[in-house]
Design a protein around this motif. Structure first.
Motif, PDB file in Angstrom:
ATOM      1  N   PRO A 456     -21.471   5.572   8.631  1.00 51.48           N
ATOM      2  CA  PRO A 456     -21.364   5.259   7.354  1.00 51.48           C
ATOM      3  C   PRO A 456     -19.987   5.880   6.640  1.00 51.48           C
ATOM      4  CG  PRO A 456     -23.335   6.517   7.870  1.00 51.48           C
ATOM      5  CD  PRO A 456     -22.267   6.388   9.148  1.00 51.48           C
ATOM      6  N   PHE A 457     -19.405   6.533   7.149  1.00 52.63           N
ATOM      7  CA  PHE A 457     -17.890   7.112   6.648  1.00 52.63           C
ATOM      8  C   PHE A 457     -16.757   6.663   7.637  1.00 52.63           C
ATOM      9  CE2 PHE A 457     -19.998  10.709   8.666  1.00 52.63           C
ATOM     10  CZ  PHE A 457     -18.986  11.412   9.634  1.00 52.63           C
ATOM     11  N   PRO A 474     -20.847   7.980  -1.003  1.00 52.32           N
ATOM     12  CA  PRO A 474     -21.935   7.882  -0.005  1.00 52.32           C
ATOM     13  C   PRO A 474     -22.499   6.333  -0.237  1.00 52.32           C
ATOM     14  CG  PRO A 474     -22.329   9.742  -1.009  1.00 52.32           C
ATOM     15  CD  PRO A 474     -20.969   9.371  -1.605  1.00 52.32           C
ATOM     16  N   THR A 475     -23.265   5.832   0.571  1.00 55.50           N
ATOM     17  CA  THR A 475     -23.621   4.497   0.504  1.00 55.50           C
ATOM     18  C   THR A 475     -24.917   4.442  -0.331  1.00 55.50           C
ATOM     19  OG1 THR A 475     -24.882   4.628   2.526  1.00 55.50           O
ATOM     20  CG2 THR A 475     -22.561   3.588   2.311  1.00 55.50           C
ATOM     21  N   SER A 496     -22.476  13.466   8.752  1.00 51.80           N
ATOM     22  CA  SER A 496     -21.954  13.475   7.236  1.00 51.80           C
ATOM     23  C   SER A 496     -21.859  14.700   6.541  1.00 51.80           C
ATOM     24  CB  SER A 496     -22.875  12.269   6.426  1.00 51.80           C
ATOM     25  OG  SER A 496     -22.202  12.090   5.148  1.00 51.80           O
ATOM     26  N   LEU A 497     -23.129  15.581   6.650  1.00 51.86           N
ATOM     27  CA  LEU A 497     -22.930  16.795   5.882  1.00 51.86           C
ATOM     28  C   LEU A 497     -21.839  17.697   6.328  1.00 51.86           C
ATOM     29  CD1 LEU A 497     -26.683  17.548   5.480  1.00 51.86           C
ATOM     30  CD2 LEU A 497     -25.082  17.109   3.782  1.00 51.86           C
ATOM     31  N   GLU A 498     -21.599  17.484   7.634  1.00 52.91           N
ATOM     32  CA  GLU A 498     -20.785  18.454   8.206  1.00 52.91           C
ATOM     33  C   GLU A 498     -19.174  18.022   7.762  1.00 52.91           C
ATOM     34  OE1 GLU A 498     -18.784  21.309  10.512  1.00 52.91           O
ATOM     35  OE2 GLU A 498     -20.869  21.296   9.724  1.00 52.91           O
ATOM     36  N   PRO A 504     -25.157  10.771   3.661  1.00 55.47           N
ATOM     37  CA  PRO A 504     -24.313   9.579   3.882  1.00 55.47           C
ATOM     38  C   PRO A 504     -24.981   8.244   2.971  1.00 55.47           C
ATOM     39  CG  PRO A 504     -25.773   9.832   5.829  1.00 55.47           C
ATOM     40  CD  PRO A 504     -25.749  11.023   5.051  1.00 55.47           C
ATOM     41  N   PHE A 505     -26.224   8.472   2.533  1.00 55.02           N
ATOM     42  CA  PHE A 505     -26.837   7.425   1.737  1.00 55.02           C
ATOM     43  C   PHE A 505     -27.979   8.244   0.862  1.00 55.02           C
ATOM     44  CE2 PHE A 505     -27.243   6.712   6.458  1.00 55.02           C
ATOM     45  CZ  PHE A 505     -28.443   7.713   6.711  1.00 55.02           C
TER      46      PHE A 505
END
Length: 869
Positions: A456-457, A474-475, A496-498, A504-505
């Motif tokens: 996602p990123f 974020p998506t 994504s959090l890290e 991420p969504f």
């Protein structure tokens, strides 16, 4: 779509032309204004063609994106494909094997070049298939998990985790596939129930004073035993803890240990401990400082440590060893046993637990924030029940083995020097920073899910803060199947959090699997797979999309049924012919709608149209895409086509003002209905729109309900027409024959104005309203919500002949009722026949009883009319 076009919709002619029309229309703006909506496509593997699950996945995403685009959002749907390490390498190796070659014959560089060729071929096929599906993604932003940008993100993540101490290298027991020749993570192993045996073996005490019996499902691993374990609370073995036993065959001495892991209820309560070939034994071995004796190698063959069995396949060894144990009197007995065996997800080979030096990610520090984020609602699963799967996996997670002994994938960015130095770096080092010596890069590649976790990123340009990353991450939603919640969804969230500090969504829309008509999973072994391209070739993409959606409910599996495909094709033809009718009856000039001049059917259809807009929109907002499809189907087929278009024929034949008003309503409702349907069936709606309005329907604005309309008078018309049609059917009167329809009421509330519509829609020769007058003696009646409908029979049917026909029908039905009642009263049938068969006979009886009651009612009416006559 021209006015003289064929009455059947021809997708093969229209769809390629519409794809040309759409080119360049779905590119997301670099600097969007207003609200954004973004989705990253779950990247299909470049291993072959798309299957029906991909078709469902793409359709669901496309519906959401097209809808949001029409609502005015700046939309980015980012497409891409996954290199799929093991799966793709297996495919290319199989191809080479047919040519009598192996990857080692080619060497790493040439083999990887061959895989890239494979990727290009199947990537092109996948893209072409997606385009045929009619998906509206932004192909200018397409990504691949091994492209330069994704590779840079992968290396950045690896280095950062290594620098934080969250990536480490060590010797641990892993899942090893002897066929793929690589380590696997826990979730790449599929456990299947298998019929096997539990062998009870006699292990003699070293001093000859007795023996211990152990039970095992894998006798071949006893050659690597380094202890026998019992539960410390098991009094049967308390006196034996600390003593030694002598292994049969090898004669090695090993200790008897006590460990809480041992289940006293399993087998004899004493278990063999093989730290090199069982994950639980491995942990026990660490607790008790036991040696590791490896007796099975990476090929699934016995090692030199297996003595005379060295070189044998592990299952050949099992057979030979059991025979030897039996001949020596060490085999006490063999018991049938069912247990779960781990298989490689990709090639189905039985996995071998082996101690191996691999790279791992520490998962507990990454899992904790991911659990908390979903508990807070930062990301919401639809349906919510799937959060349990997510939490269960993360709460019980073990460290993740990320190295794979493959050549296709992201090479691990670690280099080794003979001086013992290990270098992990963002850029390839030229020499050892400690001694200046030559470096050798780790030969392994990363688990495919390591790069997919960043999708996602990484696809938005991270680690750079690009325009896309700033505006579209974020998506908004991830659309995916429930089978990869822990494979992929959880990993994207903790990654994504890290690295971005955000989930991420916002939403995770979980759909089910597409199964065959019998509810079976589609597979090569069952030969029940359906190629979506074959459906498109025969019926068109819109039909495929609608067929998939009408069976879709969040989280539930879908049965792909041929009759649903036929029904969807019929729906497309219904829309096509309705549009032909409207277009053929439109005139040039201004068709502005005067809402004050609407007639009875137009007031009704506008009320129904508003209700459809609200229902479809609400269902899309709740991710009830199947309900949205059903709603627009019901409105278009039943209300617009079957009722309003038929009623509009009367208006079109009227005076100019009436005709222009009817034309305006037809155009308004057809155009808006096409917009509601467009996300689901984009091709046919675009083709019709091109003849109806300006621009592309894909870029038009989503309709909104406007005004309030009273459709109650047309509801009365419909009730009258239904009643007339019902009587016509019961009396076997030809649809072409006009019959009188009288309405008996206590007070006339202007019902006479309904006469033209009732006569037109019910094919009535007259519509007469009688108020407290004498009713015709020879008539069949139906009670309505606002009066009584009467069909005078004089000159319509031969009453005596109809009575005779109905009496014969009643006798036939009574015979069927008696037969079934006797059958169901027979215990020999109800007690022995399958439940489904008995239930089926009961349903038949209920149906015959209902038919008999209806016939009796019609007979009573006709006989009363005959007597009155």
């Amino acid at each position: 779509m021209e006015k003289d076009r064929n009455t059947a919709y021809n997708p093969g002619e229209i769809e390629p032309r519409i794809r040309q029309l759409w080119q360049g229309k779905f590119t997301a703006p670099d600097a969007p204004e207003g609200e954004t909506f973004s989705i990253v496509m779950p990247p299909p593997n470049v291993t072959g063609a798309l299957h029906m699950g991909h078709a469902l996945d793409c359709t669901l995403q496309d519906v959401l994106v097209r809808w949001k685009r029409m609502e005015g959002y700046a939309c980015l749907w980012l497409p891409g494909t996954d290199h799929a390490g093991i799966a793709t390498q297996i495919k290319v190796e199989e191809k080479l094997r047919q040519e009598g070659l192996s990857r080692h014959d080619l060497g790493r560089e040439e083999f990887v070049a061959q895989v890239w060729k494979w990727k290009e071929k199947y990537h092109a096929r996948i893209v072409a298939q997606m385009e045929e599906m009619g998906i509206s993604c932004d192909w200018s932003r397409e990504r691949f998990t091994l492209d330069e940008g994704c590779s840079r993100a992968v290396r950045e993540v690896f280095v950062r985790l290594y620098e934080k101490g969250l990536i480490y290298r060590g010797e641990y027991i892993v899942n090893w596939c002897p066929r793929c020749q690589t380590a696997l993570s826990d979730i790449e192993v599929e456990h299947e129930e298998a019929q096997s045996h539990l062998w009870h073996l006699k292990y003699p005490l070293a001093d000859g004073s007795g023996h211990v019996v152990v039970a095992t499902t894998r006798p071949e691993t006893m050659l690597g035993d380094t202890a026998v374990a019992v539960n410390p609370g098991d009094e049967r073995y308390a006196a034996l803890v600390g003593r030694e036993i002598r292994l049969p065959i090898s004669q090695r001495l090993v200790p008897i240990i006590a460990d809480d892991f041992v289940d006293p209820q399993f087998g004899t309560g004493a278990v063999k401990v093989t730290p090199a070939h069982d994950p639980n034994d491995y942990e026990m071995g660490l607790r008790h400082n036991l040696p590791q004796v490896r007796v099975i190698d990476t090929q699934g063959r016995m090692t030199e440590a297996a003595g005379k069995y060295a070189g044998m396949d592990r299952y050949q060894c099992r057979q030979a060893l059991v025979a030897d144990l039996e001949s020596q009197g060490a085999l006490v007995n063999t018991e049938d046993y069912t247990h779960a065996t781990g298989h490689c997800q990709r090639c189905a080979t039985v996995v071998e637990p082996l101690v191996s030096r691999q790279w791992f990610v520490k998962m507990k520090p990454l899992a904790a924030p991911a659990i908390e984020a979903v508990r807070r609602g930062d990301t919401v699963f639809v349906p919510r029940r799937f959060e349990r799967i997510y939490f269960n996996w993360l709460e019980n997670i073990r460290d993740w083995c990320i190295s794979r002994q493959l050549w296709w994938g992201h090479r691990i960015p670690a280099w080794y020097c003979q001086c013992g130095e290990t270098i992990v770096a963002r850029e390839d080092p030229s020499c050892c920073p400690k001694c200046g010596g030559e470096l050798i890069q780790d030969p392994d590649v990363l688990d495919t899910w390591f790069s997919s976790a960043l999708w996602p990123f990484s696809t938005m340009g991270w680690p750079e803060e690009t325009e896309d990353y700033r505006h579209y991450f974020p998506t908004s939603v991830l659309v995916t199947g429930y089978d990869i919640i822990f494979f992929w969804v959880a990993r994207m969230i903790f990654s994504s959090l890290e690295f971005t500090g955000q989930t991420p969504f916002k939403d995770v829309y979980i759909h089910g699997l597409v199964r065959d008509e019998l509810g079976r999973k589609m597979s090569k072994s069952l030969d029940n797979g359906i190629d979506p391209l074959e459906i498109i070739a025969e019926y068109g993409a819109d039909t495929l999309r609608f067929s998939l959606l009408t069976g879709a409910a969040p989280g539930n599996d879908i049965r792909f049924q041929q009759d649903r495909v036929e029904a969807s094709r019929n729906f497309a033809n219904k829309i096509w012919n309705a549009a032909r009718f409207v277009l053929m009856n439109l005139e040039d000039g201004n068709l502005a709608l005067d809402y004050q001049a609407l007639d009875i059917p137009s007031l009704w259809v506008m009320a129904k149209y508003n209700a459809a807009i609200e229902a479809v929109t609400q269902n899309l907002e709740k991710y009830e895409l199947g309900e949205a499809a059903r709603t627009i189907y019901e409105f278009l087929w039943n209300e617009f086509c079957d009722w309003y278009i038929e009623a509009a024929k009367l208006g079109l034949a009227g005076e100019e003002e009436q005709r222009r008003m009817t034309q305006a309503v037809l155009k308004k409702v057809l155009a808006g209905s096409l917009q509601l349907l467009h996300p689901i069936m984009p091709y046919i709606t675009e083709e019709i729109w091109q003849q109806l309005e300006e621009g592309s329907i894909a870029l038009s604005r989503w309709p909104k309900a406007e005004g309030t309309y009273d459709g109650s008078q047309f509801e009365l018309v419909m009730e009258l027409v239904w009643a007339v049609r019902n009587i016509r059917s019961e009396l076997n009167i030809s649809p072409g024959k006009k019959i009188p329809a009288w309405l008996s009421v206590a007070a006339d509330k202007g019902y006479g104005q309904l006469a033209p519509l009732v006569c037109h829609l019910a094919r009535a020769s007259e519509f007469k309203v009688i108020v407290q007058e004498e009713k015709p003696k020879e008539a069949v009646s139906r009670t309505l919500s606002f009066g009584e409908l009467l069909v005078p029979l004089q000159g319509v049917i031969d009453i005596a002949q109809e009575i005779r026909r109905l009496e014969r029908e009643r006798e036939r039905l009574e015979g069927e009722v008696r037969r079934l009642e006797q059958k169901l009263a027979n215990p020999g049938f109800t007690g022995k026949a399958p439940k489904a068969v008995v239930d089926g006979e009961r349903e038949k009886l209920a149906d015959y009883l209902s038919q008999r009651e209806q016939v009796a009612g019609r007979l009573a009416q006709l006989k009363a009319a005959d007597q009155d006559a």
